[in-house]
Design a protein around this motif. Structure first.
Motif, PDB file in Angstrom:
ATOM      1  N   MET A  37       0.842  -1.192   0.000  1.00 36.79           N
ATOM      2  CA  MET A  37       0.000   0.000   0.000  1.00 36.79           C
ATOM      3  C   MET A  37       0.884   1.252   0.000  1.00 36.79           C
ATOM      4  SD  MET A  37      -2.931   1.004   2.768  1.00 36.79           S
ATOM      5  CE  MET A  37      -4.507   0.308   2.353  1.00 36.79           C
ATOM      6  N   THR A  38       0.616   2.165  -0.905  1.00 39.85           N
ATOM      7  CA  THR A  38       1.446   3.374  -0.977  1.00 39.85           C
ATOM      8  C   THR A  38       1.083   4.319   0.175  1.00 39.85           C
ATOM      9  OG1 THR A  38      -0.177   4.523  -2.318  1.00 39.85           O
ATOM     10  CG2 THR A  38       1.496   3.223  -3.500  1.00 39.85           C
ATOM     11  N   ALA A  39       1.963   5.313   0.391  1.00 43.05           N
ATOM     12  CA  ALA A  39       1.714   6.276   1.477  1.00 43.05           C
ATOM     13  C   ALA A  39       0.414   7.032   1.228  1.00 43.05           C
ATOM     14  CB  ALA A  39       2.887   7.237   1.578  1.00 43.05           C
ATOM     15  N   ARG A  42      -2.502   4.884   2.081  1.00 43.94           N
ATOM     16  CA  ARG A  42      -2.626   4.739   3.543  1.00 43.94           C
ATOM     17  C   ARG A  42      -3.294   5.976   4.146  1.00 43.94           C
ATOM     18  NH1 ARG A  42       2.330   2.078   3.790  1.00 43.94           N
ATOM     19  NH2 ARG A  42       3.433   4.029   4.069  1.00 43.94           N
TER      20      ARG A  42
END
Lengths: 302, 304
Positions: B1-3, B6
């Motif tokens: 999951m990318t920042a 998130r």
């Protein structure tokens, strides 16, 4: 030194809260009337003076005024500046400000102690469930506590007070305590987990101590200081939240005397200093004393 | 999951959780939501005599605001609609709750963000500036404990007492909002500096000839940064909530006053929209701050 000053101030507030009826009331503490000696006789103010007779006497509280009811022997004094009769003046209904300030200590103390007790018990229960529960659920439970604790406490209390519709002191204490319980829980859960994984705890388990014994005899005593700090912060938050909520008209129900209500009155009435200064000062000093206790370095244990 | 994903998940969770918990409170309240809505909208005037007439008025409000059915069904319906951004209408004036909440929201958010920036600047700057002075830590702790304890309403009253009414602009409001959070940040930074100054990294940096000023500005600040991320979020939460107090005390327009008016009237849709928007904004700032401060801390552990 700071800890002693803070404790002395909080002791003063506790005495004011517990003995408010003996410190500020228009009921005599003890009186000798024609019927004999009476402790806290039911007759008040001028009515009791009339009953006393030539040989009678009465011992009055230092502030002989009721914090809620206004009984005047003459003209009603509304928003009157301090006089020898009303040492801190009167409010917008002619009630004695000094009497309301002393009885306001009871409101703040009830809220502070109540919110701290609920938050600590609820937080400790949650922490025990997190620390002793299935490890797979621990991150999710801690994340939930993080989310609740990071929510703006005043906003949560304000919104919840509006949604639930209760304005009593107990409801207010609960509303303040719940977000703080989540903060207490994550603090205590982290410390409990660290203590239960410490070499001394593992050694105790290796020597045959049951998990319950390790928890009660070793881990929990190590968590008490953190819980005491969290409780002091909760109590300070409760005192400050009461001031803010009362100012916004969502505090303790009228005519309950409270420091926040005096601050609200000050804003409504062109900032009469006798309404704003004493109430602001006692609120600040009480919250500062609680924060100072929370921030004071822990005492060295033997 | 990318920042970014998130952060988006965090914001959505905060928004949805506020609606779900908030509407659960509405359903747990002693009064039926339809009755509260009727009262908030002024549909139960004192002259409306008779139980039957009142029941008819409440039933009409329940139909108009979709408050029919059981508590669980209502809770599911409201939560599901909030998840896709379909907000209920205000119980007071029948307008969209989103529109009511958005009125003056820019002023409140602007003041809260300005107060956040001021609190972080003062809370980090003061302990760093006095770090080399004798007794600085104790002074910061003492002043911080007092400053954090001053009620925001009292600060506003002091401002009103000392400043002419015309000068009571948003700048005063920002200063009043920033005072307590700045003290909290200063207390954290002061304690963190005292702790970090004793680490082996500090000794290694000093042994390699770096000045104390450089140690604090380059390494210590970056090490402290991750601890400031949650503080930034809680500070924004405080400044948004205390905005209601400041706006009322200084007679400034803002969403805080809308919230207080809605709370006093029992207008749950507007209260919940404002609370959920504040929670989502706090979650957004928390996510952004965490993403921004993580790499800085990793770089700071490398000695020059």
């Amino acid at each position: 030194m700071t800890r002693r000053l803070a404790l002395a101030w909080l002791a003063l507030i506790a005495v004011a809260a517990l003995a408010a009826d003996l410190l500020a009331s228009d009921r005599a503490i003890v009186a000798r009337t024609a019927d004999g000696l009476a402790w806290r006789p039911p007759a008040r103010g001028a009515a009791l003076r009339a009953e006393l007779g030539p040989d009678g006497w009465a011992l009055w509280p230092p502030i002989a005024a009721d914090p809620i009811a206004v009984r005047t022997d003459g003209a009603l004094a509304i928003l009157a500046a301090p006089t020898p009769q009303h040492r801190l003046g009167t409010d917008d209904r002619g009630r004695d400000v000094a009497a309301r300030l002393i009885h306001g200590a009871r409101t703040s103390a009830t809220l502070g102690v109540g919110a701290a007790a609920v938050a600590t018990l609820l937080g400790l229960g949650l922490a025990l469930a997190i620390a002793l529960g299935p490890p797979r659920l621990r991150p999710a439970a801690l994340a939930a506590c993080d989310a609740i604790a990071s929510a703006p406490a005043l906003l949560v209390t304000l919104a919840a007070a509006a949604l639930v519709g209760h304005r009593g002191l107990v409801a207010l204490a609960l509303l303040i305590a719940v977000p703080r319980a989540a903060d207490t829980a994550r603090l205590a859960a982290a410390q409990l987990a660290a203590e239960l994984a410490a070499p001394y705890a593992l050694a105790a388990r290796g020597l045959g101590a049951s998990p319950a014994r390790v928890l009660v005899r070793h881990a929990l005593p190590a968590v008490w200081p953190a819980l005491a700090i969290a409780a002091a912060i909760t109590a300070a938050t409760a005192v400050l939240s009461e001031a803010a909520l009362a100012f916004l008209g969502l505090g303790a129900p009228p005519p309950t005397p409270s420091w926040g209500e005096l601050l609200a009155q000050a804003t409504q009435h062109e900032l009469r200093w006798w309404l704003a200064v004493p109430a602001g000062l006692v609120t600040t000093l009480t919250a500062a004393a609680l924060f100072a206790l929370a921030l004071a370095p822990p005492r060295a244990s033997r | 999951m990318t920042a970014a994903a998130r952060i988006a998940a965090r914001v959505l969770a905060a928004w949805l959780a506020t609606w779900m918990i908030g509407w659960a409170l509405v359903e747990l309240a002693p009064e039926r939501p339809a009755l509260t809505a009727a009262r908030a909208g002024g549909r139960l005037p004192p002259e409306l005599a008779g139980v039957a007439a009142r029941d008819r008025a409440v039933a009409a409000v329940a139909r108009a605001h979709d408050l029919d059915g059981g508590a669980a069904a209502r809770w599911v319906r409201v939560s599901a609609r909030a998840a896709i951004g379909r907000l209920p209408r205000s119980w007071r004036d029948d307008r969209s709750a989103g529109a009511a909440a958005a009125r003056h929201a820019a002023a409140t958010v602007g003041r809260a963000l300005a107060a956040l920036a001021l609190a972080l600047a003062a809370g980090v700057g003061v302990p760093l500036a006095v770090a080399r002075r004798r007794g600085a830590a104790a002074a910061v702790a003492g002043v911080g404990a007092i400053a954090v304890a001053v009620p925001t309403v009292w600060l506003c009253q002091l401002a009103v007492a000392v400043a002419p009414a015309a000068a009571l602009t948003s700048a005063w409001a920002v200063a009043a909002l920033a005072a307590a959070p700045a003290a909290v940040v200063a207390l954290h930074v002061g304690a963190a500096l005292a702790e970090i100054d004793r680490t082996p990294l500090a000794i290694a940096v000093a042994a390699r000839g770096a000045s104390r000023r450089r140690w604090h500005a380059v390494h210590a600040l970056a090490l402290i940064a991750p601890r400031l991320a949650p503080l930034a979020a809680s500070t924004l939460g405080f400044t948004l909530a205390a905005g209601a107090v400041v706006e009322r005390a200084l007679a400034l327009p803002g969403a805080g006053r809308t919230l207080v008016a809605a709370a006093a009237a029992g207008d749950a849709p507007v209260v919940l929209t404002l609370a959920a928007a504040a929670a989502a904004l706090v979650a957004l700032v928390a996510g952004l701050a965490a993403a921004a401060t993580g790499p800085a801390a990793a770089r700071a552990t490398e000695a020059p």
